[in-house]
Every structure is written in structure tokens, then in C-alpha cells.
Design a protein around this motif. Structure first.
Motif, PDB file in Angstrom:
ATOM      1  N   ARG A  91      -7.257  -0.456   1.045  1.00 34.57           N
ATOM      2  CA  ARG A  91      -6.088  -0.607   0.183  1.00 34.57           C
ATOM      3  C   ARG A  91      -4.816  -0.775   1.006  1.00 34.57           C
ATOM      4  O   ARG A  91      -3.918  -1.489   0.616  1.00 34.57           O
ATOM      5  CB  ARG A  91      -5.948   0.585  -0.756  1.00 34.57           C
ATOM      6  CG  ARG A  91      -6.982   0.578  -1.844  1.00 34.57           C
ATOM      7  CD  ARG A  91      -6.685   1.613  -2.858  1.00 34.57           C
ATOM      8  NE  ARG A  91      -7.707   1.595  -3.890  1.00 34.57           N
ATOM      9  CZ  ARG A  91      -7.697   2.377  -4.929  1.00 34.57           C
ATOM     10  NH1 ARG A  91      -6.742   3.257  -5.087  1.00 34.57           N
ATOM     11  NH2 ARG A  91      -8.649   2.309  -5.827  1.00 34.57           N
ATOM     12  N   ILE A  92      -4.764  -0.114   2.152  1.00 38.42           N
ATOM     13  CA  ILE A  92      -3.600  -0.275   3.026  1.00 38.42           C
ATOM     14  C   ILE A  92      -3.562  -1.695   3.544  1.00 38.42           C
ATOM     15  O   ILE A  92      -2.516  -2.352   3.516  1.00 38.42           O
ATOM     16  CB  ILE A  92      -3.647   0.730   4.193  1.00 38.42           C
ATOM     17  CG1 ILE A  92      -3.499   2.151   3.667  1.00 38.42           C
ATOM     18  CG2 ILE A  92      -2.543   0.433   5.209  1.00 38.42           C
ATOM     19  CD1 ILE A  92      -3.730   3.212   4.696  1.00 38.42           C
ATOM     20  N   MET A 138       4.365  -0.243  -1.961  1.00 34.54           N
ATOM     21  CA  MET A 138       3.355  -0.198  -0.905  1.00 34.54           C
ATOM     22  C   MET A 138       3.217   1.230  -0.375  1.00 34.54           C
ATOM     23  O   MET A 138       2.100   1.718  -0.184  1.00 34.54           O
ATOM     24  CB  MET A 138       3.720  -1.140   0.235  1.00 34.54           C
ATOM     25  CG  MET A 138       2.667  -1.169   1.335  1.00 34.54           C
ATOM     26  SD  MET A 138       3.140  -2.116   2.776  1.00 34.54           S
ATOM     27  CE  MET A 138       4.401  -1.064   3.481  1.00 34.54           C
ATOM     28  N   LEU A 139       4.331   1.905  -0.174  1.00 39.02           N
ATOM     29  CA  LEU A 139       4.280   3.288   0.296  1.00 39.02           C
ATOM     30  C   LEU A 139       3.620   4.193  -0.740  1.00 39.02           C
ATOM     31  O   LEU A 139       2.814   5.054  -0.390  1.00 39.02           O
ATOM     32  CB  LEU A 139       5.681   3.790   0.618  1.00 39.02           C
ATOM     33  CG  LEU A 139       6.310   3.271   1.901  1.00 39.02           C
ATOM     34  CD1 LEU A 139       7.722   3.819   2.056  1.00 39.02           C
ATOM     35  CD2 LEU A 139       5.476   3.620   3.108  1.00 39.02           C
ATOM     36  N   THR A 174       1.406   3.348  -2.989  1.00 38.80           N
ATOM     37  CA  THR A 174      -0.026   3.051  -2.986  1.00 38.80           C
ATOM     38  C   THR A 174      -0.717   3.698  -1.796  1.00 38.80           C
ATOM     39  O   THR A 174      -1.812   4.254  -1.929  1.00 38.80           O
ATOM     40  CB  THR A 174      -0.252   1.523  -2.961  1.00 38.80           C
ATOM     41  OG1 THR A 174       0.394   0.952  -4.089  1.00 38.80           O
ATOM     42  CG2 THR A 174      -1.726   1.182  -2.991  1.00 38.80           C
ATOM     43  N   THR A 175      -0.072   3.657  -0.652  1.00 43.62           N
ATOM     44  CA  THR A 175      -0.645   4.243   0.555  1.00 43.62           C
ATOM     45  C   THR A 175      -0.792   5.752   0.420  1.00 43.62           C
ATOM     46  O   THR A 175      -1.830   6.318   0.780  1.00 43.62           O
ATOM     47  CB  THR A 175       0.228   3.902   1.777  1.00 43.62           C
ATOM     48  OG1 THR A 175       0.359   2.486   1.866  1.00 43.62           O
ATOM     49  CG2 THR A 175      -0.381   4.425   3.054  1.00 43.62           C
ATOM     50  N   GLN A 219      -3.591   6.542  -1.932  1.00 47.90           N
ATOM     51  CA  GLN A 219      -4.886   6.341  -1.277  1.00 47.90           C
ATOM     52  C   GLN A 219      -5.199   7.503  -0.339  1.00 47.90           C
ATOM     53  O   GLN A 219      -6.346   7.947  -0.260  1.00 47.90           O
ATOM     54  CB  GLN A 219      -4.901   5.014  -0.505  1.00 47.90           C
ATOM     55  CG  GLN A 219      -6.219   4.732   0.174  1.00 47.90           C
ATOM     56  CD  GLN A 219      -7.375   4.616  -0.801  1.00 47.90           C
ATOM     57  OE1 GLN A 219      -7.219   4.097  -1.900  1.00 47.90           O
ATOM     58  NE2 GLN A 219      -8.531   5.101  -0.421  1.00 47.90           N
ATOM     59  N   ALA A 220      -4.195   8.013   0.362  1.00 45.84           N
ATOM     60  CA  ALA A 220      -4.404   9.154   1.258  1.00 45.84           C
ATOM     61  C   ALA A 220      -4.851  10.374   0.463  1.00 45.84           C
ATOM     62  O   ALA A 220      -5.770  11.095   0.881  1.00 45.84           O
ATOM     63  CB  ALA A 220      -3.126   9.457   2.031  1.00 45.84           C
ATOM     64  N   THR A 275      -6.344   7.989   7.479  1.00 45.16           N
ATOM     65  CA  THR A 275      -5.352   7.635   6.468  1.00 45.16           C
ATOM     66  C   THR A 275      -4.137   8.555   6.555  1.00 45.16           C
ATOM     67  O   THR A 275      -2.994   8.096   6.496  1.00 45.16           O
ATOM     68  CB  THR A 275      -5.970   7.715   5.059  1.00 45.16           C
ATOM     69  OG1 THR A 275      -7.125   6.881   5.008  1.00 45.16           O
ATOM     70  CG2 THR A 275      -4.995   7.278   3.992  1.00 45.16           C
ATOM     71  N   THR A 318      -2.039   7.649   9.513  1.00 43.07           N
ATOM     72  CA  THR A 318      -1.283   6.428   9.245  1.00 43.07           C
ATOM     73  C   THR A 318      -0.049   6.737   8.403  1.00 43.07           C
ATOM     74  O   THR A 318       1.053   6.251   8.689  1.00 43.07           O
ATOM     75  CB  THR A 318      -2.169   5.395   8.529  1.00 43.07           C
ATOM     76  OG1 THR A 318      -3.318   5.134   9.333  1.00 43.07           O
ATOM     77  CG2 THR A 318      -1.423   4.107   8.270  1.00 43.07           C
ATOM     78  N   VAL A 319      -0.217   7.539   7.376  1.00 45.24           N
ATOM     79  CA  VAL A 319       0.910   7.910   6.511  1.00 45.24           C
ATOM     80  C   VAL A 319       1.966   8.660   7.315  1.00 45.24           C
ATOM     81  O   VAL A 319       3.170   8.390   7.190  1.00 45.24           O
ATOM     82  CB  VAL A 319       0.427   8.748   5.307  1.00 45.24           C
ATOM     83  CG1 VAL A 319       1.596   9.363   4.554  1.00 45.24           C
ATOM     84  CG2 VAL A 319      -0.425   7.899   4.379  1.00 45.24           C
TER      85      VAL A 319
END
Length: 102
Positions: free
Chosen positions: A3-4, A37-38, A40-41, A44-45, A79, A82-83
Motif C-alpha cells: 500500500r505504501i 498518503m500519510l 493511508t501509511t 497500514q502500519a 512498516t 518507515t512511518v
């Protein structure tokens, strides 16, 4: 993690769109796209962490494959890293802007 990558690919594609096409269709502001986008990220995390927790619970009771648990935990860790890295970059950029002379 896909997703990222999908969010980044969509963001890149939107940035490369011709100006005429962008004028024909109403698109959200760049700030909104980045915020989406942030969001969504981060979502997802959270989902990756929940999946890793559920698989870990199942492994304790002997109902899950150990390999699946390890993969889920590694995915959640990646994930989250990354965040955190994106968050750190955004904070550094904000601090750099604050230090700019006017």
C-alpha cells in the motif's frame, strides 16, 4: 507494504499528469494528497501491527505457522520504521523552515 508503494506510485503519477488534464478534472490540492498518503501509511502500519499481534496469539496456542508469525512481525516492524523515518524527515523539514531567515 504494497500500500505504501501503491500510494507513492499514485502520487508520482498524479504529479506527472499534464496541466491541461488536471485543469479538466477537479483534483485535490497537493497538501491533501500528501496528507492522504500519510494517513493511508499510518493506517497500514496499524493494520500490520494488529495482524502481527493476532498471528502471535495464534502461535502461542499452536494454531499458526511460525514462519507466518515471523513474516508478519517483520512486516509490521518494517512498516513502523518507515512511518517513523517519514515522521522524522517531516519534522526536520519543518524545523529547517522555521530556521530560514525571512
Amino acid at each position: 507494504m504494497t500500500r505504501i508503494a501503491d500510494a507513492i506510485a499514485a502520487y508520482s503519477a498524479a504529479a506527472k499528469a499534464p496541466a491541461a488534464k488536471a485543469a479538466e478534472t477537479e483534483t485535490p490540492a497537493v497538501g491533501n494528497a500528501f496528507a492522504d498518503m500519510l494517513k493511508t501509511t499510518v493506517e497500514q502500519a496499524i493494520a500490520d501491527n494488529k495482524q502481527a499481534e493476532e498471528l502471535s496469539k495464534s502461535a502461542i496456542t499452536g494454531q499458526a505457522n511460525l514462519r507466518e508469525v515471523v513474516l508478519a512481525v517483520n512486516n509490521a516492524e518494517l512498516t513502523l520504521e518507515t512511518v517513523v523515518a517519514v515522521r522524522d524527515k517531516v519534522i526536520n523539514a519543518y524545523n529547517d523552515i522555521l530556521r530560514m531567515p525571512i
